[in-house]
Design an enzyme around this catalytic site. Structure first.
Site, PDB file in Angstrom:
ATOM      1  N   ASP A   5       3.752 -25.764   6.633  1.00 48.48           N
ATOM      2  CA  ASP A   5       5.046 -26.168   6.088  1.00 48.48           C
ATOM      3  C   ASP A   5       4.954 -26.022   4.575  1.00 48.48           C
ATOM      4  O   ASP A   5       4.273 -26.803   3.907  1.00 48.48           O
ATOM      5  CB  ASP A   5       5.338 -27.616   6.508  1.00 48.48           C
ATOM      6  CG  ASP A   5       6.537 -28.209   5.781  1.00 48.48           C
ATOM      7  OD1 ASP A   5       7.391 -27.430   5.298  1.00 48.48           O
ATOM      8  OD2 ASP A   5       6.619 -29.454   5.704  1.00 48.48           O
ATOM      9  N   ILE A   6       5.643 -25.016   4.038  1.00 47.14           N
ATOM     10  CA  ILE A   6       5.504 -24.668   2.623  1.00 47.14           C
ATOM     11  C   ILE A   6       6.698 -25.210   1.837  1.00 47.14           C
ATOM     12  O   ILE A   6       7.850 -24.863   2.106  1.00 47.14           O
ATOM     13  CB  ILE A   6       5.406 -23.143   2.443  1.00 47.14           C
ATOM     14  CG1 ILE A   6       4.286 -22.583   3.322  1.00 47.14           C
ATOM     15  CG2 ILE A   6       5.170 -22.786   0.976  1.00 47.14           C
ATOM     16  CD1 ILE A   6       4.389 -21.084   3.543  1.00 47.14           C
ATOM     17  N   GLY A   7       6.391 -26.054   0.857  1.00 42.79           N
ATOM     18  CA  GLY A   7       7.424 -26.620  -0.004  1.00 42.79           C
ATOM     19  C   GLY A   7       7.336 -26.042  -1.408  1.00 42.79           C
ATOM     20  O   GLY A   7       6.704 -25.006  -1.648  1.00 42.79           O
ATOM     21  N   ASN A   8       7.958 -26.721  -2.347  1.00 42.75           N
ATOM     22  CA  ASN A   8       7.971 -26.239  -3.726  1.00 42.75           C
ATOM     23  C   ASN A   8       6.732 -26.662  -4.505  1.00 42.75           C
ATOM     24  O   ASN A   8       6.396 -26.031  -5.512  1.00 42.75           O
ATOM     25  CB  ASN A   8       9.239 -26.730  -4.434  1.00 42.75           C
ATOM     26  CG  ASN A   8      10.479 -26.049  -3.893  1.00 42.75           C
ATOM     27  OD1 ASN A   8      10.547 -24.830  -3.836  1.00 42.75           O
ATOM     28  ND2 ASN A   8      11.460 -26.829  -3.467  1.00 42.75           N
ATOM     29  N   SER A   9       6.045 -27.707  -4.033  1.00 41.66           N
ATOM     30  CA  SER A   9       4.863 -28.202  -4.746  1.00 41.66           C
ATOM     31  C   SER A   9       3.581 -27.989  -3.961  1.00 41.66           C
ATOM     32  O   SER A   9       2.521 -27.762  -4.558  1.00 41.66           O
ATOM     33  CB  SER A   9       5.017 -29.696  -5.059  1.00 41.66           C
ATOM     34  OG  SER A   9       6.183 -29.945  -5.806  1.00 41.66           O
ATOM     35  N   ALA A  11       1.677 -26.882   0.158  1.00 40.86           N
ATOM     36  CA  ALA A  11       1.740 -26.314   1.510  1.00 40.86           C
ATOM     37  C   ALA A  11       0.928 -27.237   2.420  1.00 40.86           C
ATOM     38  O   ALA A  11      -0.255 -27.473   2.168  1.00 40.86           O
ATOM     39  CB  ALA A  11       1.180 -24.900   1.535  1.00 40.86           C
ATOM     40  N   ASN A  12       1.579 -27.761   3.442  1.00 39.74           N
ATOM     41  CA  ASN A  12       0.913 -28.664   4.387  1.00 39.74           C
ATOM     42  C   ASN A  12       0.555 -27.894   5.650  1.00 39.74           C
ATOM     43  O   ASN A  12       1.376 -27.141   6.175  1.00 39.74           O
ATOM     44  CB  ASN A  12       1.825 -29.836   4.735  1.00 39.74           C
ATOM     45  CG  ASN A  12       2.179 -30.665   3.519  1.00 39.74           C
ATOM     46  OD1 ASN A  12       1.312 -31.000   2.717  1.00 39.74           O
ATOM     47  ND2 ASN A  12       3.463 -30.995   3.367  1.00 39.74           N
ATOM     48  N   TYR A  68      26.847 -27.857   8.498  1.00 43.30           N
ATOM     49  CA  TYR A  68      26.339 -27.979   7.126  1.00 43.30           C
ATOM     50  C   TYR A  68      25.922 -26.601   6.618  1.00 43.30           C
ATOM     51  O   TYR A  68      25.145 -25.904   7.269  1.00 43.30           O
ATOM     52  CB  TYR A  68      25.151 -28.933   7.132  1.00 43.30           C
ATOM     53  CG  TYR A  68      24.605 -29.342   5.774  1.00 43.30           C
ATOM     54  CD1 TYR A  68      24.738 -30.646   5.321  1.00 43.30           C
ATOM     55  CD2 TYR A  68      23.911 -28.440   4.969  1.00 43.30           C
ATOM     56  CE1 TYR A  68      24.208 -31.040   4.103  1.00 43.30           C
ATOM     57  CE2 TYR A  68      23.386 -28.818   3.746  1.00 43.30           C
ATOM     58  CZ  TYR A  68      23.534 -30.118   3.314  1.00 43.30           C
ATOM     59  OH  TYR A  68      23.012 -30.505   2.099  1.00 43.30           O
ATOM     60  N   ASP A  74      13.264 -26.949   6.256  1.00 44.76           N
ATOM     61  CA  ASP A  74      12.422 -28.137   6.361  1.00 44.76           C
ATOM     62  C   ASP A  74      13.207 -29.303   6.947  1.00 44.76           C
ATOM     63  O   ASP A  74      12.694 -30.075   7.772  1.00 44.76           O
ATOM     64  CB  ASP A  74      11.831 -28.515   5.001  1.00 44.76           C
ATOM     65  CG  ASP A  74      12.875 -28.621   3.888  1.00 44.76           C
ATOM     66  OD1 ASP A  74      14.012 -28.100   4.057  1.00 44.76           O
ATOM     67  OD2 ASP A  74      12.549 -29.198   2.833  1.00 44.76           O
TER      68      ASP A  74
END
Length: 209
Positions: A5-9, A11-12, A68, A74
Site C-alpha cells: 500500500d503506497i502512500g505519499n510518505s 509504503a506499507n 463520489y 486507498d
C-alpha cells in the site's frame, strides 16, 4: 503473497502475517523477485511502478458502488470489506467515509494530526508545540499547548461522532488507534486496507497465475 500500500510518505507491506513499512526513499531502492500486489496514491511513483514487471496494480479490479468523484484507491480499499459503518483512515490526511448496505454514501477529508501541528507552526513560531495526547475535553484549556491539542482533537472527535451517529466505527492508519480510543463503538484494524486488497485476489484468482 506480498501486498503493498503506497502512500505519499511511506509504503506499507504485508507478507503473510508480517507487516513492515519503508519510507518512499527506501521503497525506491527496494527489490524483490516475487509478485507484489499493490495500490498507489503517489503520483510521483507511477512511472517507477509501471517499469517494475513484478508489481501488479490492483486498482482496476475494484468494483465499488459510489458517485463520489475522484475517490482515492486507498479509501476504496479501506471500505471494501465493510457493509455498514464509518471508516476512518488517520494518516497524513484523515479520511472519513460512510458505508450503508455496501454503498458508499460519501465522505470528507481533514489534515492528519502531524499536519495540523505543521499548520500551527506555519502560522506562528509561538504555536510550535507537540500535542498533549492526554488533554481533557471536560475543561477549557489554560495553556497554549493544551489549547492547540484541544482544538485539534475535539474538532476531529465531534466531526466523527456527528457523522457516525449509531454506526460502527472502523479506524486504521498511523493515528487510527489513538483516535479509536475516544469512542466506545470503535474497532481499530491496522490491516483494513490489506483486507480489501486480499478480497480482490479472492474475487480475481486469475491474478495469482
Amino acid at each position: 503473497m506480498l501486498f503493498c500500500d503506497i502512500g505519499n510518505s511511506n509504503a506499507n507491506f504485508l507478507e503473510d502475517h508480517k507487516y513492515f513499512t519503508l519510507s518512499i526513499e527506501q521503497f525506491l531502492e527496494y527489490k524483490s523477485e516475487q509478485k507484489i500486489f499493490y495500490i498507489n496514491v503517489n503520483e510521483n511513483l507511477k512511472n517507477h511502478l509501471k517499469a517494475r514487471k513484478n508489481f501488479i496494480d490492483l486498482e482496476p479490479f475494484f468494483v465499488f458502488d459510489t458517485i463520489y468523484q475522484g475517490l482515492g484507491i486507498d479509501r476504496i480499499a479501506a471500505c471494501y470489506t465493510i457493509d455498514d459503518g464509518v471508516i476512518v483512515d488517520a494518516g497524513s490526511a484523515i479520511t472519513i467515509d460512510i458505508i450503508a448496505n455496501s454503498i458508499h454514501l460519501g465522505g470528507f477529508i481533514l489534515p492528519g494530526i502531524t499536519n495540523f501541528r505543521k499548520i500551527y507552526a506555519y502560522i506562528s513560531p509561538r504555536l510550535k508545540y507537540e500535542f498533549n495526547t492526554q488533554v481533557s475535553f471536560d475543561a477549557f484549556p489554560q495553556k497554549t499547548k493544551d489549547a492547540l491539542s484541544y482544538g485539534v482533537f475535539k474538532s476531529i472527535y465531534l466531526l466523527i461522532k456527528d457523522t457516525a451517529q449509531n454506526k460502527k466505527l472502523y479506524f486504521t492508519g498511523g493515528d487510527g488507534q489513538f483516535l479509536a480510543n475516544y469512542f466506545d463503538n470503535a474497532i481499530y484494524d491496522k490491516l483494513l486496507v490489506f483486507r480489501g486488497m486480499k478480497k480482490i485476489i479472492q474475487e480475481n484468482p486469475n491474478l495469482l497465475i
